[in-house]
Design a protein around this motif. Structure first.
Motif, PDB file in Angstrom:
ATOM      1  N   TYR A 169     -10.680  -5.667  -5.788  1.00  0.00           N
ATOM      2  CA  TYR A 169     -11.767  -4.813  -4.911  1.00  0.00           C
ATOM      3  C   TYR A 169     -10.690  -3.817  -4.237  1.00  0.00           C
ATOM      4  CZ  TYR A 169     -15.084  -8.673  -5.673  1.00  0.00           C
ATOM      5  OH  TYR A 169     -15.727  -9.521  -6.339  1.00  0.00           O
ATOM      6  N   LEU A 170     -11.167  -2.779  -4.059  1.00  0.00           N
ATOM      7  CA  LEU A 170     -10.555  -1.723  -2.980  1.00  0.00           C
ATOM      8  C   LEU A 170     -11.512  -1.450  -2.128  1.00  0.00           C
ATOM      9  CD1 LEU A 170      -7.731  -0.356  -2.546  1.00  0.00           C
ATOM     10  CD2 LEU A 170      -8.743   1.580  -3.821  1.00  0.00           C
ATOM     11  N   GLN A 171     -11.472  -1.787  -0.714  1.00  0.00           N
ATOM     12  CA  GLN A 171     -12.326  -1.306   0.229  1.00  0.00           C
ATOM     13  C   GLN A 171     -11.641  -0.019   0.775  1.00  0.00           C
ATOM     14  OE1 GLN A 171     -15.345  -2.583   1.428  1.00  0.00           O
ATOM     15  NE2 GLN A 171     -15.358  -0.757   2.694  1.00  0.00           N
ATOM     16  N   MET A 172     -12.442   1.039   0.842  1.00  0.00           N
ATOM     17  CA  MET A 172     -11.898   2.256   1.441  1.00  0.00           C
ATOM     18  C   MET A 172     -12.647   2.929   2.351  1.00  0.00           C
ATOM     19  SD  MET A 172     -11.051   4.219  -2.311  1.00  0.00           S
ATOM     20  CE  MET A 172     -12.764   4.356  -2.792  1.00  0.00           C
ATOM     21  N   ASN A 173     -11.818   2.827   3.597  1.00  0.00           N
ATOM     22  CA  ASN A 173     -12.687   3.330   4.888  1.00  0.00           C
ATOM     23  C   ASN A 173     -11.912   4.702   5.341  1.00  0.00           C
ATOM     24  OD1 ASN A 173     -14.006   1.107   4.659  1.00  0.00           O
ATOM     25  ND2 ASN A 173     -12.533   0.049   6.045  1.00  0.00           N
ATOM     26  N   SER A 174     -12.486   5.501   6.057  1.00  0.00           N
ATOM     27  CA  SER A 174     -12.119   6.663   6.690  1.00  0.00           C
ATOM     28  C   SER A 174     -11.672   7.601   5.512  1.00  0.00           C
ATOM     29  CB  SER A 174     -11.080   6.424   7.681  1.00  0.00           C
ATOM     30  OG  SER A 174     -11.292   5.538   8.670  1.00  0.00           O
ATOM     31  N   TYR A 189       0.764  -1.179   0.040  1.00  0.00           N
ATOM     32  CA  TYR A 189       0.123   0.160  -0.025  1.00  0.00           C
ATOM     33  C   TYR A 189       0.902   1.354  -0.148  1.00  0.00           C
ATOM     34  CZ  TYR A 189      -3.648  -3.257   1.255  1.00  0.00           C
ATOM     35  OH  TYR A 189      -4.697  -4.223   1.489  1.00  0.00           O
ATOM     36  N   ALA A 190       0.333   2.192  -0.599  1.00  0.00           N
ATOM     37  CA  ALA A 190       0.948   3.484  -0.707  1.00  0.00           C
ATOM     38  C   ALA A 190       0.939   4.240   0.868  1.00  0.00           C
ATOM     39  CB  ALA A 190       0.182   4.497  -1.565  1.00  0.00           C
ATOM     40  N   ASP A 191       1.667   4.912   1.338  1.00  0.00           N
ATOM     41  CA  ASP A 191       1.675   5.484   2.768  1.00  0.00           C
ATOM     42  C   ASP A 191       0.385   6.031   3.220  1.00  0.00           C
ATOM     43  OD1 ASP A 191       5.144   6.183   3.166  1.00  0.00           O
ATOM     44  OD2 ASP A 191       4.128   4.248   3.349  1.00  0.00           O
ATOM     45  N   PRO A 192      -0.141   6.923   2.037  1.00  0.00           N
ATOM     46  CA  PRO A 192      -1.396   7.978   2.520  1.00  0.00           C
ATOM     47  C   PRO A 192      -2.431   6.866   2.820  1.00  0.00           C
ATOM     48  CG  PRO A 192      -0.138   8.715   0.699  1.00  0.00           C
ATOM     49  CD  PRO A 192       0.521   7.738   0.784  1.00  0.00           C
ATOM     50  N   VAL A 193      -2.638   5.642   2.230  1.00  0.00           N
ATOM     51  CA  VAL A 193      -4.025   4.985   2.320  1.00  0.00           C
ATOM     52  C   VAL A 193      -3.730   3.636   3.082  1.00  0.00           C
ATOM     53  CG1 VAL A 193      -4.426   5.631   0.129  1.00  0.00           C
ATOM     54  CG2 VAL A 193      -3.355   3.320   0.423  1.00  0.00           C
ATOM     55  N   ARG A 194      -2.563   3.445   3.573  1.00  0.00           N
ATOM     56  CA  ARG A 194      -2.134   2.256   4.414  1.00  0.00           C
ATOM     57  C   ARG A 194      -3.067   2.375   6.010  1.00  0.00           C
ATOM     58  NH1 ARG A 194       3.011   2.466   4.581  1.00  0.00           N
ATOM     59  NH2 ARG A 194       3.409   1.307   2.741  1.00  0.00           N
ATOM     60  N   GLY A 195      -3.567   1.263   6.102  1.00  0.00           N
ATOM     61  CA  GLY A 195      -4.209   1.121   7.651  1.00  0.00           C
ATOM     62  C   GLY A 195      -5.758   1.710   7.208  1.00  0.00           C
ATOM     63  N   ARG A 196      -6.208   2.253   5.928  1.00  0.00           N
ATOM     64  CA  ARG A 196      -7.603   2.735   5.625  1.00  0.00           C
ATOM     65  C   ARG A 196      -8.239   2.109   4.395  1.00  0.00           C
ATOM     66  NH1 ARG A 196      -8.426   7.723   3.795  1.00  0.00           N
ATOM     67  NH2 ARG A 196      -6.253   7.868   3.131  1.00  0.00           N
ATOM     68  N   PHE A 197      -7.283   1.707   3.464  1.00  0.00           N
ATOM     69  CA  PHE A 197      -7.718   0.844   2.370  1.00  0.00           C
ATOM     70  C   PHE A 197      -7.248  -0.419   2.479  1.00  0.00           C
ATOM     71  CE2 PHE A 197      -7.905   4.703  -0.764  1.00  0.00           C
ATOM     72  CZ  PHE A 197      -8.468   5.456  -0.001  1.00  0.00           C
ATOM     73  N   PRO A 249     -10.837  14.132   2.010  1.00  0.00           N
ATOM     74  CA  PRO A 249     -11.105  14.734   0.713  1.00  0.00           C
ATOM     75  C   PRO A 249      -9.837  14.663  -0.138  1.00  0.00           C
ATOM     76  CG  PRO A 249     -11.852  15.956   2.658  1.00  0.00           C
ATOM     77  CD  PRO A 249     -11.209  14.866   3.341  1.00  0.00           C
ATOM     78  N   GLU A 250      -8.551  14.444   0.503  1.00  0.00           N
ATOM     79  CA  GLU A 250      -7.475  14.255  -0.433  1.00  0.00           C
ATOM     80  C   GLU A 250      -7.614  12.975  -0.982  1.00  0.00           C
ATOM     81  OE1 GLU A 250      -7.636  15.267   2.892  1.00  0.00           O
ATOM     82  OE2 GLU A 250      -5.872  14.366   3.824  1.00  0.00           O
ATOM     83  N   ASP A 251      -8.459  12.042  -1.003  1.00  0.00           N
ATOM     84  CA  ASP A 251      -8.661  10.862  -1.387  1.00  0.00           C
ATOM     85  C   ASP A 251      -9.381  11.061  -2.906  1.00  0.00           C
ATOM     86  OD1 ASP A 251      -9.129   9.137   1.486  1.00  0.00           O
ATOM     87  OD2 ASP A 251      -7.439   9.217   0.266  1.00  0.00           O
ATOM     88  N   THR A 252     -10.010  12.174  -3.322  1.00  0.00           N
ATOM     89  CA  THR A 252     -10.589  12.455  -4.348  1.00  0.00           C
ATOM     90  C   THR A 252     -10.030  12.483  -5.341  1.00  0.00           C
ATOM     91  OG1 THR A 252     -12.295  13.944  -2.930  1.00  0.00           O
ATOM     92  CG2 THR A 252     -12.020  14.380  -5.512  1.00  0.00           C
ATOM     93  N   ALA A 253     -10.196  11.562  -6.394  1.00  0.00           N
ATOM     94  CA  ALA A 253      -9.505  11.325  -7.702  1.00  0.00           C
ATOM     95  C   ALA A 253     -10.398  10.363  -8.596  1.00  0.00           C
ATOM     96  CB  ALA A 253      -8.175  10.585  -7.171  1.00  0.00           C
ATOM     97  N   VAL A 254      -9.754  10.030  -9.589  1.00  0.00           N
ATOM     98  CA  VAL A 254     -10.421   9.087 -10.501  1.00  0.00           C
ATOM     99  C   VAL A 254      -9.370   7.944 -10.112  1.00  0.00           C
ATOM    100  CG1 VAL A 254     -10.569   8.117 -12.850  1.00  0.00           C
ATOM    101  CG2 VAL A 254     -10.819  10.573 -12.555  1.00  0.00           C
TER     102      VAL A 254
END
Length: 122
Positions: free
Chosen positions: A80-85, A60-68, A88-93
């Motif tokens: 699949y990608l389960q995205m929790n928590s 995982y990339a550091d910004p998402v580790r523990g949340r995705f 706003p900076e997760d906004t993207a395509v």
């Protein structure tokens, strides 16, 4: 032909969750590592997560580790990608990619889906 089709994106409030899917066809899915990347407006595409072809390892990339959480179902040819928590900076395509190597570099992926938009409001 090779096809990767993402789904599951949408608009969610900060702190919420989304689950993205990427359905693959046209190739032997279990032989390939699969990854998620994302691209925000005005920014380069960046690595999010990769899962080994056997599902036994993930990075995982550091910004998402523990949340995705990335996962795959080789019987359904889907990742699949389960995205929790969500923030706003997760906004993207968000794009899924197919790779012969287990890498965080986008140059290691030779096929991409069309992307799915994720928007996180504050």
């Amino acid at each position: 032909q090779v096809q990767l089709v993402e789904s599951g994106g949408g608009l969610v409030q900060a702190g919420g969750s989304l689950r993205l899917s990427c359905a693959a066809s046209g190739f032997t899915f279990k032989l390939y590592n699969m990854a998620w990347f994302r691209q925000a407006p005005g920014k380069e595409r960046e690595f999010v997560a990769v899962i080994h072809r056997d599902g036994g390892s993930a990075v995982y990339a550091d910004p998402v580790r523990g949340r995705f959480t990335i996962s795959r179902d080789n019987a359904k040819n889907t990742i699949y990608l389960q995205m929790n928590s969500l923030k706003p900076e997760d906004t993207a395509v968000y794009y899924c990619g197919r790779g012969a190597t287990f890498t965080t570099r986008d140059s290691g992926y030779d096929r991409w889906g069309q992307g799915t938009q994720v928007t996180v409001s504050s």
